[in-house]
Design an enzyme around this catalytic site. Structure first.
Site, short mmCIF file in Angstrom:
data_model
loop_
_atom_site.label_atom_id
_atom_site.label_comp_id
_atom_site.label_asym_id
_atom_site.label_seq_id
_atom_site.Cartn_x
_atom_site.Cartn_y
_atom_site.Cartn_z
N HIS A 39 2.72 11.19 -7.04
CA HIS A 39 1.29 11.02 -7.22
C HIS A 39 0.88 9.57 -7.00
CE1 HIS A 39 3.03 10.27 -11.27
NE2 HIS A 39 2.17 9.27 -11.27
N HIS A 46 0.81 -1.21 0.00
CA HIS A 46 0.00 0.00 0.00
C HIS A 46 0.86 1.27 0.00
CE1 HIS A 46 0.65 -0.54 4.41
NE2 HIS A 46 0.73 0.77 4.39
N GLU A 86 -3.11 10.58 -10.69
CA GLU A 86 -2.99 10.40 -12.14
C GLU A 86 -3.99 9.35 -12.58
OE1 GLU A 86 0.54 9.61 -15.39
OE2 GLU A 86 0.66 8.57 -13.46
N GLU A 117 -3.73 3.60 2.00
CA GLU A 117 -4.02 3.72 3.43
C GLU A 117 -4.24 5.19 3.76
OE1 GLU A 117 -1.35 3.94 7.42
OE2 GLU A 117 -0.92 2.24 6.11
#
Length: 139
Positions: free
Chosen positions: A73, A5, A116, A54
């Site tokens: 990003h 994550h 993005e 998260e």
């Protein structure tokens, strides 16, 4: 090795969940509350993979967060970038970098995280009104 994550800190958990779940379509996978330390972790995933975002919500954080210049990003693959951008605009999300090329767009989360959006399976045919739209702000 398996990617698990990325974590972003959020100032308003409800506003952030609205953005990531209701607007981007992520699914809440699990949530952990830490009352003694006064924070909440919410793990969101897309519908196809197990990779997660998260959200870390510190209950008593009053100041907004700033993004360091070492963060770029989060990127998401979408089925139809034009449809996604149209829907996001209807929901009040500003398209900062329009999908002029039929392939890539940028938006920001309520906490200023650059997101993005990339067209699945390569660029779509270039079309208006996106082709002529200029980028705005920073992304």
């Amino acid at each position: 090795m398996k990617f698990l994550h990325s974590m972003v800190r959020v100032k308003n958990l409800d506003e952030s969940l609205d953005f990531y779940v209701n607007k981007l379509g992520l699914v809440e996978n699990r949530r952990k509350e830490y009352p003694d330390a006064k924070f909440t972790l919410v793990y969101l995933r897309d519908r196809e993979t197990q990779a997660e975002v998260e959200l870390t919500y510190n209950w008593e954080q009053e100041e907004g967060y700033t993004n360091g210049n070492n963060f770029g990003h989060l990127a998401f693959l979408v089925d139809d970038i034009y449809q996604m951008c149209e829907q996001l605009e209807k929901e009040g999300v500003q398209i900062l970098r329009p999908p002029r090329d039929g392939y890539m767009a940028f938006i920001k989360s309520p906490d200023g995280i650059s997101i993005e959006l990339l067209q699945k399976d390569g660029p779509l045919e270039v079309k208006e009104p996106w082709k002529s739209r200029e980028s705005v702000g920073t992304w």
